[in-house]
Design a protein around this motif. Structure first.
Motif, PDB file in Angstrom:
ATOM      1  N   SER A 163       7.663  -4.802  14.330  1.00  0.00           N
ATOM      2  CA  SER A 163       6.954  -3.647  14.871  1.00  0.00           C
ATOM      3  C   SER A 163       7.178  -2.433  13.970  1.00  0.00           C
ATOM      4  CB  SER A 163       7.446  -3.326  16.288  1.00  0.00           C
ATOM      5  OG  SER A 163       7.255  -4.428  17.147  1.00  0.00           O
ATOM      6  N   HIS A 164       6.089  -1.804  13.561  1.00  0.00           N
ATOM      7  CA  HIS A 164       6.159  -0.607  12.721  1.00  0.00           C
ATOM      8  C   HIS A 164       5.594   0.561  13.521  1.00  0.00           C
ATOM      9  CE1 HIS A 164       6.740  -3.384   9.299  1.00  0.00           C
ATOM     10  NE2 HIS A 164       5.803  -4.106   9.889  1.00  0.00           N
ATOM     11  N   ILE A 280       8.267  -5.726   5.317  1.00  0.00           N
ATOM     12  CA  ILE A 280       7.798  -4.683   4.407  1.00  0.00           C
ATOM     13  C   ILE A 280       6.315  -4.912   4.169  1.00  0.00           C
ATOM     14  CG2 ILE A 280       8.026  -3.681   2.102  1.00  0.00           C
ATOM     15  CD1 ILE A 280      10.926  -4.647   2.093  1.00  0.00           C
ATOM     16  N   ILE A 281       5.506  -3.947   4.547  1.00  0.00           N
ATOM     17  CA  ILE A 281       4.054  -4.100   4.485  1.00  0.00           C
ATOM     18  C   ILE A 281       3.586  -4.192   3.038  1.00  0.00           C
ATOM     19  CG2 ILE A 281       1.851  -2.991   4.995  1.00  0.00           C
ATOM     20  CD1 ILE A 281       3.210  -4.129   7.442  1.00  0.00           C
ATOM     21  N   LYS A 282       2.819  -5.248   2.740  1.00  0.00           N
ATOM     22  CA  LYS A 282       2.280  -5.429   1.395  1.00  0.00           C
ATOM     23  C   LYS A 282       0.761  -5.303   1.367  1.00  0.00           C
ATOM     24  CE  LYS A 282       6.058  -8.571   0.190  1.00  0.00           C
ATOM     25  NZ  LYS A 282       6.424  -9.969  -0.175  1.00  0.00           N
ATOM     26  N   HIS A 283       0.106  -5.588   2.475  1.00  0.00           N
ATOM     27  CA  HIS A 283      -1.358  -5.499   2.513  1.00  0.00           C
ATOM     28  C   HIS A 283      -1.751  -4.039   2.280  1.00  0.00           C
ATOM     29  CE1 HIS A 283      -5.481  -5.737   3.853  1.00  0.00           C
ATOM     30  NE2 HIS A 283      -5.382  -7.028   4.089  1.00  0.00           N
ATOM     31  N   PRO A 284      -2.553  -3.752   1.253  1.00  0.00           N
ATOM     32  CA  PRO A 284      -2.850  -2.348   0.920  1.00  0.00           C
ATOM     33  C   PRO A 284      -3.548  -1.581   2.033  1.00  0.00           C
ATOM     34  CG  PRO A 284      -4.230  -3.872  -0.348  1.00  0.00           C
ATOM     35  CD  PRO A 284      -3.171  -4.696   0.307  1.00  0.00           C
ATOM     36  N   LEU A 290      -0.453   2.837   7.891  1.00  0.00           N
ATOM     37  CA  LEU A 290       0.887   3.339   8.209  1.00  0.00           C
ATOM     38  C   LEU A 290       1.121   4.709   7.583  1.00  0.00           C
ATOM     39  CD1 LEU A 290       1.441   0.367   9.183  1.00  0.00           C
ATOM     40  CD2 LEU A 290       3.731   0.659   8.234  1.00  0.00           C
ATOM     41  N   GLU A 291       0.791   4.835   6.322  1.00  0.00           N
ATOM     42  CA  GLU A 291       1.036   6.086   5.599  1.00  0.00           C
ATOM     43  C   GLU A 291       0.285   7.251   6.234  1.00  0.00           C
ATOM     44  OE1 GLU A 291       2.495   8.602   2.496  1.00  0.00           O
ATOM     45  OE2 GLU A 291       3.103   6.592   3.167  1.00  0.00           O
ATOM     46  N   ALA A 292      -1.002   7.042   6.519  1.00  0.00           N
ATOM     47  CA  ALA A 292      -1.816   8.129   7.079  1.00  0.00           C
ATOM     48  C   ALA A 292      -1.393   8.471   8.499  1.00  0.00           C
ATOM     49  CB  ALA A 292      -3.292   7.736   7.040  1.00  0.00           C
ATOM     50  N   ALA A 293      -1.061   7.467   9.292  1.00  0.00           N
ATOM     51  CA  ALA A 293      -0.652   7.719  10.673  1.00  0.00           C
ATOM     52  C   ALA A 293       0.631   8.541  10.715  1.00  0.00           C
ATOM     53  CB  ALA A 293      -0.465   6.401  11.418  1.00  0.00           C
ATOM     54  N   ARG A 294       1.582   8.166   9.888  1.00  0.00           N
ATOM     55  CA  ARG A 294       2.891   8.826   9.939  1.00  0.00           C
ATOM     56  C   ARG A 294       2.892  10.220   9.336  1.00  0.00           C
ATOM     57  NH1 ARG A 294       6.667   3.612   8.190  1.00  0.00           N
ATOM     58  NH2 ARG A 294       6.651   2.584  10.236  1.00  0.00           N
ATOM     59  N   HIS A 295       2.096  10.434   8.322  1.00  0.00           N
ATOM     60  CA  HIS A 295       2.165  11.704   7.586  1.00  0.00           C
ATOM     61  C   HIS A 295       0.977  12.631   7.838  1.00  0.00           C
ATOM     62  CE1 HIS A 295       5.703  10.315   5.493  1.00  0.00           C
ATOM     63  NE2 HIS A 295       5.078   9.193   5.186  1.00  0.00           N
TER      64      HIS A 295
END
Length: 301
Positions: A163-164, A280-284, A290-295
């Motif tokens: 879960s991320h 560790i997420i590898k799918h681009p 993840l990046e956009a949601a968190r930041h």
């Protein structure tokens, strides 16, 4: 388990793509009689005719068209697998197969997935909405790349996944103008005995709301319970009760449903997770989500 001879399937797929038995035989460097015999064996296994002869041409039957759709995906995935293994660039758009737990608001799903669609490379998005258990089963079989949920993976499940946390936000209460006007001034105490539209029991949001109501001594009148969030919002838009949505999509809810804000609280949190088989997420595309949601969307530190 019934095993399928993929050589036979490949011959059929080639006939469909080439448009005739003769052209397919030439492509395969086989005699037409050989290809025809393999097709007959495939028909025996499948229990039906794949082609009908119309004049001098072969026309696929309904079964033939169905089998071709599956065969086309099977052999396309096979080529993609070999390209990936050999380190060759994969042709075509990047595929993102996403499972969406059915209690998630559609507007938040769109916001979460939007960064994947803005990647430089083209992304083919496939969304499957279902109950969590069904989606996790698909994830375990690697038919999904990620599952979006309002709760982390439950302990004790046989599915090996991770879960991320994408982020969290408070909730906003909405109602049509007439009802919102009555309830806004004394919010949240005004919600006592007010008509409320709620998600079904056993959902994360329902449990959080009930605990918050209990803490404040509030007992709203449950005017409706829904297992489909979009349907719940439609009833709220028609004035049948107060409903809630994540504050992060407040502007979109106001615009889409033509309602007003009754009040907001940070005491009840909506949390969103991406569940994947990768630690560790590898799918681009999933990494972009993840990046956009968190930041950006939730601005997590």
């Amino acid at each position: 388990m019934e095993w399928l001879n993929y050589h036979h399937l490949f011959y059929f797929w080639t006939v469909m793509r080439e448009g005739s038995l003769t052209a397919a035989s030439s492509r395969l460097s086989l005699a037409p009689s050989t290809v025809s015999a393999q097709l007959s064996r495939l028909e025996e296994v499948l229990g039906g005719k794949l082609f009908l002869r119309v004049g001098r041409n072969l026309e696929p039957t309904d079964l033939g068209r169905l089998v071709f759709r599956y065969a086309d995906e099977i052999f396309s995935l096979g080529r993609e697998m070999m390209d990936t293994i050999r380190g060759r660039p994969v042709a075509g758009p990047l595929s993102l197969k996403t499972g969406v737990v059915d209690v998630l608001p559609k507007l938040i799903v769109r916001k979460l997935l939007e960064p994947a669609l803005q990647l430089p490379e083209q992304v083919k998005l496939v969304c499957l909405e279902n109950k969590e258990d069904a989606l996790l089963a698909e994830l375990a079989m690697h038919t999904l790349d990620v599952v979006l949920s309002d709760a982390p993976l439950r302990a004790g499940l046989s599915v090996k996944a991770y879960s991320h946390l994408l982020g969290e936000c408070g909730i906003t209460f909405f109602a049509v103008e007439k009802l919102a006007g009555k309830l806004r001034a004394d919010f949240p105490q005004s919600l006592h005995e007010a008509p409320m539209l709620l998600p079904m029991e056993m959902t994360a949001l329902r449990g959080a709301l009930e605990r918050w109501f209990s803490t404040l001594g509030i007992r709203p009148t449950i005017a409706g319970e829904f297992d489909d969030n979009a349907l719940l919002n439609v009833f709220g838009q028609e004035g049948d009760g107060v409903f809630v949505a994540p504050t992060v999509i407040e502007a979109e809810v106001l615009r889409q449903h033509r309602v007003q804000v009754v009040g907001r609280t940070q005491a009840v949190k909506e949390r969103y997770y991406a569940i994947s088989v990768e630690r560790i997420i590898k799918h681009p595309a999933v990494a972009a989500i993840l990046e956009a949601a968190r930041h950006n969307l939730f601005m997590m530190k």
